[in-house]
Design an enzyme around this catalytic site. Structure first.
Site, PDB file in Angstrom:
ATOM      1  N   HIS A 262       0.857  -1.181   0.000  1.00 37.10           N
ATOM      2  CA  HIS A 262       0.000   0.000   0.000  1.00 37.10           C
ATOM      3  C   HIS A 262       0.897   1.236   0.000  1.00 37.10           C
ATOM      4  CE1 HIS A 262      -3.253   2.709   0.799  1.00 37.10           C
ATOM      5  NE2 HIS A 262      -2.659   3.155   1.885  1.00 37.10           N
ATOM      6  N   ASP A 374      -7.509   1.424   2.542  1.00 37.93           N
ATOM      7  CA  ASP A 374      -7.216   2.434   3.556  1.00 37.93           C
ATOM      8  C   ASP A 374      -8.113   3.663   3.477  1.00 37.93           C
ATOM      9  OD1 ASP A 374      -5.779   3.518   5.701  1.00 37.93           O
ATOM     10  OD2 ASP A 374      -4.385   4.551   4.387  1.00 37.93           O
ATOM     11  N   HIS A 578      -6.733   9.609  -0.725  1.00 40.14           N
ATOM     12  CA  HIS A 578      -7.337   9.619   0.606  1.00 40.14           C
ATOM     13  C   HIS A 578      -6.471  10.222   1.718  1.00 40.14           C
ATOM     14  CE1 HIS A 578      -5.443   5.478   0.660  1.00 40.14           C
ATOM     15  NE2 HIS A 578      -4.983   5.977   1.793  1.00 40.14           N
TER      16      HIS A 578
END
Length: 1006
Positions: A262, A374, A578
């Protein structure tokens, strides 16, 4: 038998730490090291390789914050090491507890070929296997001295988050630069013992399996000569063969491991550093795929793939080769892993359009899953967007962070506002950085909430946030866990393979209806106001640009700006990542975002102006261009004409002090404090403001959450509040139909203009805040005389209802929530809307009045500004401008219309005459969100619309140009979209939509 369990476990820990792990590299010699510090920003690879470095010794400090240093390491393989495996151990000063959060490096050969990335959990580089004695070694390391922003004492304000304030103090100490012999047998023994020791710790103390492992480990440690670990490791491994070969029970939980890294596209590092993080990680993963035939790696975010292609062509070649092999997998089908609460309807759709199209164009691969591990909660409009993009699955993990309620499912159908259902999975491992530790695997099996109905879960495996990815140790552990008694079983699989299995074994999963609300990180709806305003303004400018450019292209032959729109959309989509749009990145990121939004606005305004000039022609007829999807002042939606003017607004003195605004529809009283004490809907003879209360009330709260400063607002912030009722001045506006209010508080100042437009039932509030507070939360309150058990807030392609009460812990946890352009409350037959041009956070509470009429006061509060100090210590300091409107007597249709209107300022010019729309819709419930030319350059017109009021709707679309063919498409403008086929009669198309249904039509011109 005596219980010696703790004795053996303690023995295992010490022998592993002090004898066996150090023996993995039994012999080493130092490398020669030289370094060149690049001036300013990172330089091209060829320049870094060609630069002349200066000698540096191990133990020296290096690396100013955000700097780049090129290390050259050279040496010679000793003759005695011939035939052995040799690796370079390159420790730049790593803290093993911070993979992805500190210095990193990318290793190159002298010819510029990338080898692999370096990070705290990946410090080795294979030199030769087998090695030749006397072999010369030369490696170059492009090292990034990214400072540690999130330290062991997290959330403390730091100047390190911006190049301009970070200083020049070296951040790291060069720790080890050696050539070393790698003993694979000892390395394998380490992993044998780690896997068994971690499994043992998770088994019940009275479990026979636990004691079998305990005895085998004890025997293995007996076999290790602590003075000759390398010579006895084989013997120790033999004593573990039996317990490692015992197969898992048939009912064991089954984990699909997906290699993963990630990588936040920006967070505690700027965008430019993410480009390099992706290059380091993909270099590591392509190398690991070459070494490990069972390993599978998935990477999401098409933007990150595009960065590698653009900036690191030497790495891109390796990535393309790995993708062709089927084990390096594009995942998710979005441009970035965006926030999903705040992006508007079209922006959320375009995340999938641009993401999926990139993977299709580059690899011929279409993703069927959305991959958002996430993201901070999920809006209720998302399922039909996923489906309309041609996908059918969703993976996330973040909901496990909720602090109040535990989500009841791990595998389920998620139903959105229109009834679309998406098969969704939350990995019960509860991390997107799984490292194959026994505790993680055991937690996944124990935690899985669908036992008895399903048996599969997914584990994203690899270091993330700042990247790094899967390590060879994780792969080796997974091999031992493939079929091991006492453990869940582990197999490497692609996301698609997992979802296919999970869906097949769970044909009738439970259903969750509505938003997936994260009971954490609620303040991300407010932090970094200018970033949020830039996003909202960019979305509407893009909508206008496409509308007017398409209209001009069809009407006048105007050149449609395909390439410009593609580039600008991708820029806006990137900034919806995000940690950017939510306001949780460092100062550098938001400083750049503000500048980017300014450039975007200037470029789009230029295109809009050119298109409108082409449409208007030469002349002096006054024209209003109406981009809104509803008629305005007699001008049709999507067209231009001379606007009608209706009525007037009177500004009168208020007997008790203050002013009265009256336009025949609304009568608004503003008292001497500048507060709205009455807003009367004259037609309905209905008061909007609750008795004894005042609207336009600014309220200031202390705001110091327990952690995650930019992310969180904790419920106790409500315990203290200061009502800002003192006014410096309340005066009549210069236009004679508005009131100007000035207030000072703390170190800040607010200037408001309250106006009542003629002929309109809305009170407009323009608010300017010169904000210089710290750790404070500013709200704008509207206490309403209205009884409602629920309220509506706009989301993508519709609206979503939330309760106004707190009957359950689920409802109480939603004390701060997201809306797009409006919040709407209604009693049967009469309601109120609060609309905005750029804010997202809000709260709604209710109270029953204990005196007087004993009615209900329902208070809507808009969240304006916060002042957290981490990760940006200067968050939101400075001048901000907001526009809101209070709309008494509003039904949901009014809320929809006024929400669009406040976000699309009027554009007036002169020209030859009226401009007719390309598309006219006869039902206000059907709202057009895009009019554009097809992305493939064919010249076809694409129209996207949805039912916006929450009921069934039939509408006729009248086309203002000749059409040869009409087709329903998906979001990627391909035939085959869902929904009832439209009926066409010449230039008229009739559609029937279910509540909130989204539809895209592609119209081929004659």
């Amino acid at each position: 038998m005596h219980d010696d369990r703790t004795l053996v476990e303690a023995r295992l820990r010490r022998v592993l730490d002090e004898r066996i792990r150090p023996a993995v590299y039994p012999e080493s010699v130092p490398l020669r090291v030289a370094v060149w510090h690049a001036p300013g920003e990172p330089v091209p690879v060829e320049r870094g390789l060609a630069a002349e470095p200066s000698p540096i010794e191990v133990g020296a400090r290096w690396g100013a914050p955000w700097g780049t240093s090129w290390f050259r390491v050279t040496g010679t393989v000793p003759e005695a090491w011939a035939g052995r495996t040799v690796e370079a151990l390159l420790d730049l000063g790593f803290d093993e507890n911070m993979p992805g959060f500190q210095c990193e490096g990318l290793v190159y050969r002298p010819d510029g070929t990338p080898v692999k990335g370096l990070n705290p959990r990946n410090q080795w580089v294979r030199v030769a296997a087998p090695a030749a004695g006397g072999e010369e070694v030369c490696l170059h390391v492009e090292a990034a001295s990214n400072p540690v922003v999130l330290d062991y004492h997290p959330f403390r304000p730091t100047p390190l988050g911006d190049l301009a304030t970070a200083g020049h103090e070296p951040q790291y100490t060069l720790t080890r630069m050696d050539l070393a012999v790698f003993d694979e047998t000892v390395w394998q023994l380490v992993l044998d013992l780690e896997v068994l020791g971690e499994l043992m710790a998770e088994l019940p103390e009275d479990s026979a399996r636990r004691h079998d492992i305990l005895r085998a480990v004890d025997r293995a440690l007996d076999a290790v000569d602590l003075q000759d670990v390398n010579g006895t490791a084989d013997r120790a491994r033999e004593r573990l063969t039996g317990v490692l070969a015992a197969p898992a029970v048939p009912s064991a939980h089954r984990i699909s491991a997906v290699g993963h890294a990630h990588i936040d596209s920006a967070w505690l590092w700027p965008l430019r550093e993410t480009v390099r993080k992706v290059a380091r990680t993909t270099s590591n993963m392509t190398a690991l795929l070459d070494d490990e035939p069972d390993f599978v790696f998935a990477m999401s975010q098409a933007q990150q793939w595009a960065w590698v292609k653009e900036h690191r062509p030497e790495v891109w070649a390796r990535v393309k080769k790995a993708v062709a092999g089927g084990r390096f997998v594009p995942a998710g089908g979005m441009w970035v892993e965006s926030d999903t609460n705040m992006p508007g309807s079209e922006a959320m759709a375009r995340q999938f359009v641009h993401g999926k199209r990139f993977f299709l164009d580059e690899f011929g691969i279409e993703n069927e899953e959305a991959w958002l591990p996430d993201t901070f909660g999920f809006a209720a409009g998302l399922p039909q967007i996923i489906r309309a993009a041609g996908s059918k699955w969703l993976l996330t993990q973040k909901i496990s962070w909720s602090r109040t309620n535990r989500f009841p499912h791990h595998t389920f159908q998620w139903e959105g506002i229109d009834g679309t259902r998406i098969f969704t999975h939350f990995p019960p491992v509860d991390t997107y950085n799984c490292s194959m530790k026994g505790a993680e695997i055991a937690h996944a099996a124990r935690n899985f909430r669908d036992k008895g109905r399903a048996r599969h879960s997914l584990a994203p495996t690899g270091w993330g946030d700042g990247g790094g990815g899967t390590t060879r140790e994780m792969v080796a552990k997974a091999a031992r866990l493939r079929d091991l008694e006492g453990s869940a079983t582990v197999v490497w699989e692609t996301p698609a393979a997992f979802f296919a299995k999970a869906e097949a074994e769970h044909p009738d999963p439970p259903v969750w209806v509505g938003e997936l609300y994260l009971e954490l990180h609620r303040a991300t709806l407010t932090s970094q106001a200018k970033t949020k305003q830039g996003n909202r303004r960019s979305e509407h400018l893009l909508y206008e640009t496409e509308l007017w450019a398409a209209t001009a292209a069809v009407r006048t032959g105007f050149r449609y700006p395909y390439e410009d729109l593609d580039r600008i959309w991708k820029t806006v989509l990137l900034h919806q990542f995000h940690d950017i749009l939510p306001g949780s990145s460092i100062a550098w990121v938001h400083r750049e975002a503000r500048a980017t939004y300014e450039r975007v606005a200037a470029e789009l305004e230029g295109i809009i102006g050119a298109a409108q000039r082409a449409l208007a022609g030469e002349g002096d007829t006054p024209l209003l261009f109406n981009a809104a999807p509803h008629p305005l002042a007699g001008v049709p939606a999507g067209g231009a004409a001379t606007a009608r003017t209706e009525g007037a607004t009177a500004l009168l003195p208020r007997p008790d002090g203050g002013h009265v605004l009256d336009n025949g529809l609304l009568r608004v009283e503003i008292d001497a404090r500048g507060l709205v004490v009455s807003a009367r809907d004259l037609a309905a003879d209905r008061e909007t403001v609750a008795p004894g209360a005042a609207a336009n009330l600014l309220q200031l709260h202390a705001d110091f959450p327990n952690m995650w400063d930019a992310w969180d607002v904790d419920e106790f912030y409500r315990n203290t509040v200061t009502d800002l009722t003192d006014a410096d001045a309340v005066t009549a506006g210069e236009d004679g139909s508005s009131v100007r209010v000035v207030r000072s508080f703390g170190a800040s100042r607010v200037t408001q203009v309250l106006s009542l437009p003629p002929g309109e039932r809305r009170l407009v509030l323009d608010t300017e805040v010169d904000w210089h507070e710290t750790e404070k939360f500013l709200k704008l309150a509207f206490p309403l005389d209205l009884h409602a058990e629920r309220y509506a807030s706009e989301t993508q392609f519709g609206h979503f209802h939330r309760p106004t009460h707190t009957n359950t812990s689920w409802e109480a946890a939603k004390f701060e929530a997201c809306n797009h352009r409006f919040v709407h409350l209604e009693e049967p037959g009469w309601g109120v809307a609060v609309v905005n041009d750029s804010t997202y956070g809000h709260d709604v509470t209710r109270a029953v009045r204990t005196e007087g009429d004993r009615g209900t006061t329902t208070t809507v509060r808009v969240s304006l500004l916060r002042a957290p100090r981490f990760p940006d210590p200067e968050t939101d300091q400075g001048v901000h401008r907001f526009r809101h409107a209070l709309v008494p007597g509003a039904r949901i249709a009014d809320a929809v219309r006024e929400g669009w209107r406040i976000n699309l300022p009027e554009r007036r010019t002169t020209g030859a005459g009226a401009v007719s729309p390309l598309v006219t819709v006869d039902n206000p419930a059907v709202v057009v969100t895009a009019v554009k030319l097809a992305d493939d350059g064919s010249g076809d017109v694409v129209v996207r619309f949805h039912e916006a009021h929450g009921g069934r709707a039939a509408a006729t679309l009248a086309l203002g140009f000749p059409v040869a063919d009409c087709a329903v498409t998906d979001l990627l403008e391909r035939p085959g979209g869902e929904g009832e086929p439209p009926a066409r009669d010449g230039d008229r198309i009739t559609v029937r939509l279910r509540p909130f249904e989204l539809m895209t039509l592609r119209l081929r011109r004659v």
